[in-house]
Design an enzyme around this catalytic site. Structure first.
Site, PDB file in Angstrom:
ATOM      1  N   HIS A 318      41.396  45.199  26.046  1.00  0.00           N
ATOM      2  CA  HIS A 318      41.643  44.916  27.460  1.00  0.00           C
ATOM      3  C   HIS A 318      42.980  44.210  27.579  1.00  0.00           C
ATOM      4  O   HIS A 318      43.246  43.249  26.845  1.00  0.00           O
ATOM      5  CB  HIS A 318      40.527  44.039  28.032  1.00  0.00           C
ATOM      6  CG  HIS A 318      40.505  43.987  29.528  1.00  0.00           C
ATOM      7  ND1 HIS A 318      41.487  43.358  30.256  1.00  0.00           N
ATOM      8  CD2 HIS A 318      39.633  44.498  30.425  1.00  0.00           C
ATOM      9  CE1 HIS A 318      41.216  43.477  31.546  1.00  0.00           C
ATOM     10  NE2 HIS A 318      40.101  44.172  31.676  1.00  0.00           N
ATOM     11  N   ARG A 338      44.490  42.315  39.032  1.00  0.00           N
ATOM     12  CA  ARG A 338      45.658  43.174  39.279  1.00  0.00           C
ATOM     13  C   ARG A 338      45.419  44.132  40.443  1.00  0.00           C
ATOM     14  O   ARG A 338      46.348  44.453  41.195  1.00  0.00           O
ATOM     15  CB  ARG A 338      46.019  43.946  38.008  1.00  0.00           C
ATOM     16  CG  ARG A 338      46.713  43.061  36.972  1.00  0.00           C
ATOM     17  CD  ARG A 338      47.021  43.815  35.694  1.00  0.00           C
ATOM     18  NE  ARG A 338      45.819  44.023  34.900  1.00  0.00           N
ATOM     19  CZ  ARG A 338      45.553  45.136  34.233  1.00  0.00           C
ATOM     20  NH1 ARG A 338      46.391  46.160  34.283  1.00  0.00           N
ATOM     21  NH2 ARG A 338      44.451  45.248  33.517  1.00  0.00           N
TER      22      ARG A 338
END
Length: 535
Positions: A318, A338
């Site tokens: 990740h 994000r």
């Protein structure tokens, strides 16, 4: 106290924020992505992989740490247990108490089968509980399962098994409806419409979430349903070996009490492996976002009885694991940060990649930025990059962070960092096992009858990389499916004489291949003592 260089970097990020909010970085071309991955992604680091010398995947490369476990000695010998006197006798034995195992148990029970869950920790102690960002489903007017398929197929480097991926995306809307009816508290507008957002690599807003603790909310609901149905759950008990019958079909497992080390036999007409991932193997020394029991046990159990692996050499790192402070090093910083507007920036405040590239590309970009030739931030413990979280409130308005990602805000606040006002430092963390056991579309393994697999222990659903939100989806779609098909199959199964003959056969294959090892597997729990574990 921060160093002068650290302080200067923080000021550079703050100074560039206003311009960065409006800046839309270009996405990489396909060739740029391939070049980047080849140069920086851990899956491409040939020195960290070993060739399997025997077994169903002989000649294929897997991570060194996994190879050791796949080729290791069993924890038991055949004469350690009395197979003639099972302690448990069920229709469907489910190994693993996470989202996939719970979903399988619910559907098997609903189908009238006598199901039982066995888990080495407690029900819910699983990667499902750790998932934050959300679950994908194409259930909005501007979307479709076909578009979902194209996003996921491309994101997985066109390597997914098409029938598995087609099942995933076409059954996604029903999975959301099923969870909603069970009581999952999804984010919704005032009129009841589900709120959806983008994830990395998605062309539509199809991410359904429950704040930023989606996995915990889903696991809470599934666990309650399992318990309300009265499905037996055997906690703190690990499966250390699968049992076959005299015809070579899966017929149960040898269980071990994690505290007393007592061995027990569970006889079953069908078996479902739902043991989750491998983050606690710490491949290549990476930190992990995974729960304590994620040690690739299902891959080992399946491999030893002849089940084939698919894409076992591919892992997902990740992009955004916490890199500071040290107390939460490796902890997941959800991709939702994000998708809400925060961008990744280097020590000079420069945005160095599009914020919603696929996870493998984003991870490789960050690793490149933290290389000797990059512009990473020195944390005192290593290199990292900034994730500029204050951008979220500039885009979505004051209060957005507390409303949409409250768990993330609280985690950093515990260490004196207000992510509404300060950026955070991130670095890739070992997150997901892309590869696993090879299955047919009904969840059965391709070459061991009556053995099913669901969840992260499966290989092929996502290909060689997974998009955000498709893991919570696959544990529901394939967990439910495995439970349904295993229960149906159990109706016609007559279990033959139980055997553990495969252990001696595997030992003979190891000897013939010239492999000498003192290691035993499955690993069961990570060892952080520096000494050989007694477990």
């Amino acid at each position: 106290m921060y160093s002068k260089e650290f302080e200067a970097s923080l000021k550079a990020v703050e100074a560039a924020r206003e311009a960065n909010v409006a800046y839309e970085p270009a996405r990489m071309t396909a060739q740029e992505k391939e070049d980047l991955l080849a140069a920086y992604h851990p899956d491409y680091k040939k020195s960290e992989f070993s060739e399997l010398k025997f077994g169903p995947n002989k000649g294929e490369k897997v991570p060194k740490e996994l190879c050791e476990m796949l080729e290791a000695n069993s924890r038991i010998k055949a004469d350690d247990v009395d197979l003639s006197a099972p302690k448990y006798d069920v229709d469907v034995l489910i190994i693993g108490g996470g989202g996939a195992g719970a979903s399988a148990a619910i559907e098997a029970d609903k189908a009238g089968a006598k199901a039982m869950i066995v888990t080495k920790l407690r029900i819910g102690d699983a990667n499902t509980m750790m998932a934050e960002g959300g679950i994908q489903a194409a259930d909005k007017p501007n979307d479709s399962p076909a578009i979902h398929f194209l996003d996921a197929f491309g994101g997985g480097h066109f390597a997914a098994k098409r029938d598995l991926l087609a099942k995933l995306v076409t059954e996604a809307p029903e999975a959301i409806e099923w969870l909603n009816e069970l009581g999952v508290e999804f984010d919704k507008t005032a009129d009841g419409t589900m709120v959806t957002t983008h994830g990395g690599g998605t062309s539509r807003k199809r991410m359904h979430a429950a704040k930023d603790y989606s996995g915990a909310e889903i696991m809470r609901t599934l666990r309650d349903e399992v318990l309300n149905r009265g499905i037996p759950v055997i906690d703190f008990t690990a499966a250390v070996e699968l049992i076959l019958d005299e015809n070579g079909k899966a017929a149960g497992a040898v269980l071990m009490n994690m505290e007393t080390k007592e061995l027990m036999v569970a006889r079953a007409k069908t078996v479902i492996i739902a043991t989750g991932g491998a983050g606690r193997m710490h491949y290549q020394g990476f930190p992990t976002s995974n729960h304590y029991g994620a040690t690739a046990d299902g891959l080992v159990l399946g491999y030893r009885v002849g089940a084939k692996l698919l894409y076992a050499e591919t892992l997902q790192y990740h992009p955004t694991g916490a890199a500071y402070p040290q107390q939460i090093f490796g902890a997941l910083v959800t991709e939702k940060v994000r998708s809400l507007g925060a961008k990744l920036v280097n020590r000079d405040g420069k945005v160095f990649m599009h914020p919603l590239e696929t996870r493998d590309v984003a991870a490789a970009s960050i690793i490149r930025e933290c290389s000797d030739h990059g512009e990473g931030v020195d944390t005192g413990e290593g290199k990292a990059v900034w994730l500029d979280t204050p951008m979220i409130e500039k885009i979505g308005g004051e209060g957005t962070i507390e409303k949409r990602i409250p768990a993330m805000m609280r985690m950093f606040a515990s260490y004196g960092i207000d992510i509404r006002k300060e950026p955070i430092l991130v670095y890739p963390t070992l997150h997901y096992q892309n590869g696993g056991l090879d299955i047919n579309v009904d969840g059965s393994t391709t070459n061991v009858e009556n053995l099913y697999v669901a969840g992260e222990a499966v290989g092929g659903i996502h290909g060689r990389n997974r998009l955000m939100g498709n893991s919570l989806l696959d544990i529901i779609v394939f967990g439910r499916s495995a439970g349904q098909h295993a229960a149906e199959k159990a109706k016609d199964v007559n279990v033959g004489k139980l055997t553990l003959d495969h252990i001696a056969k595997f030992d003979a294959e190891r000897a013939a291949a010239g492999v000498e090892t003192d290691a035993v597997s499955p690993k069961l729990l990570p060892n952080y003592t520096g000494k050989r574990s007694e477990i």
